[in-house]
Enzyme design. Sequence first.
Site, short mmCIF file in Angstrom:
data_model
loop_
_atom_site.label_atom_id
_atom_site.label_comp_id
_atom_site.label_asym_id
_atom_site.label_seq_id
_atom_site.Cartn_x
_atom_site.Cartn_y
_atom_site.Cartn_z
CD GLU A 85 -2.57 -0.90 2.78
OE1 GLU A 85 -3.12 -1.91 3.21
OE2 GLU A 85 -2.55 0.18 3.41
CB CYS A 99 2.42 7.10 3.89
SG CYS A 99 2.74 5.73 5.01
CB CYS A 130 5.86 -6.19 8.68
SG CYS A 130 6.91 -5.45 9.95
CB CYS A 177 3.64 -4.48 16.21
SG CYS A 177 5.33 -3.88 16.13
CB CYS A 184 0.67 -3.65 13.36
SG CYS A 184 1.05 -3.15 11.68
CB CYS A 203 -1.57 1.18 9.15
SG CYS A 203 -1.80 2.62 10.18
N1 SAH Z 1 7.81 -0.48 11.04
C1 SAH Z 1 7.83 0.94 11.11
C2 SAH Z 1 6.96 1.65 10.08
C3 SAH Z 1 5.61 1.07 9.79
S1 SAH Z 1 4.34 1.24 11.01
C4 SAH Z 1 7.50 1.40 12.50
O1 SAH Z 1 7.24 0.55 13.37
O2 SAH Z 1 7.56 2.59 12.78
C5 SAH Z 1 3.92 2.95 10.95
C6 SAH Z 1 3.23 3.43 12.22
O3 SAH Z 1 1.87 2.99 12.26
C7 SAH Z 1 3.90 2.88 13.45
O4 SAH Z 1 4.03 3.83 14.46
C8 SAH Z 1 2.93 1.78 13.85
O5 SAH Z 1 3.13 1.41 15.14
C9 SAH Z 1 1.60 2.42 13.52
N2 SAH Z 1 0.48 1.50 13.46
C10 SAH Z 1 0.48 0.19 13.14
N3 SAH Z 1 -0.75 -0.35 13.25
C11 SAH Z 1 -1.57 0.65 13.65
C12 SAH Z 1 -2.96 0.72 13.94
N4 SAH Z 1 -3.75 -0.34 13.84
N5 SAH Z 1 -3.46 1.92 14.30
C13 SAH Z 1 -2.67 3.01 14.39
N6 SAH Z 1 -1.36 3.00 14.13
C14 SAH Z 1 -0.80 1.84 13.76
#
Ligand code: SAH
Length: 364
Positions: A92, A105, A112, A116, A119, A353
Amino acid sequence: MTKTVLFNLTDKEREEFVVKMGQPKFRAKQISEWLMRGVPDFMSMKNLPENLRKDLDSMAQTLPVRIVKKLESADGQTTKFLLELNDCERIECVLMRTSYGNSVCVSSQAGCAMGCKFCASTLLGLKRNLTINEIFAQILVAQWELRNDRMSEKAIKPNGDANNNDVSHIVIMGTGEPLQNTENVIGFMERANNEMGISWRRITVSTCGIVPGIQRLIEWGRPINLAISLHAPTDDLRKQIMPIANKYTISEIMDAAWRFTDTHNRQLMIEYILLGDSDGNLLNATPECAEKLSELVRDKNCMVNLIPWNAVDERKFTSPSGNAVHRFQDILIKNGIHTRIRRERGTDIGSACGQLRLNNQKNN
Ligand code: SAH
């Protein structure tokens, strides 16, 4: 027959390619110009003879990505793209038109590996790293979209010095962990700066805290912005939601991050999703967490971005109430910390995201 991706060729290779087709060399230059505008197909290359466009169409492809789906937010300011790569992996990218410029973005990996818990992008694991060209092509897709805006006079005039309607800002915050694909991400930033004139200060890399990767960025030495996805103020709590916390402690990550910002005199961005557990109890959003977070960043050049969690169907968290979010923020403010609540853009089009890719990958 697999088609040649003209964007993946060097200038010289593109020249050879057109000469082999019986064309004069200057056609390669014309094609390169179109590619840098993000042209999705050969028919749009209006200054090429129609026969050539047809031939090219049958044997070549412009970019290494293809738009599968395009979603626009109701206010028309955010466009989200689901893109397919040549091996059918999907990623995306998102174009955000703002008053300060046009921000894109981009994803750095297909899938990935970070795992986490909140996510969507990591649910199917890591597929592979993206190449420099595949990351760059996402910017070009957005660039073409902005060109379409201009044609339809939809473009908004940004304020300040971002006085045109090209891509002006890049955030490497899409799917994937950029510092697990560090060399390609660096190669991409170099090209975005060289070939599109995007200044270092308008590029942001967001990481969950891969310490050697941050060190590599320091050695690389460009004054970009760094964002750390912290999401918890203690290692114990962080381990519950981010497996990477078992590898690097918060103290190691923050040391590396301050070294980076001190080198460039830049403000560090801390990303902090506010989460409740499945019963609605605050998880990392308690007043106590706000105090501990304040301790980590007090007196530092830092901005804490509070992110309301975007619900992900597969993930059993909850979003704290607006009151809880403001209580959390008030504690940071009382402690003299710069903070803002991230304005969610285009929530009507992409849910969370990574959710767009996930849903479309599962269906295949
Ligand atoms: N791996 C990198 C970049 C991708 S995630 C990182 O961890 O920074 C980009 C941002 O979106 C990160 O801060 C991540 O924690 C956040 N993110 C992921 N899932 C999310 C969700 N469901 N709601 C809000 N933010 C989210």
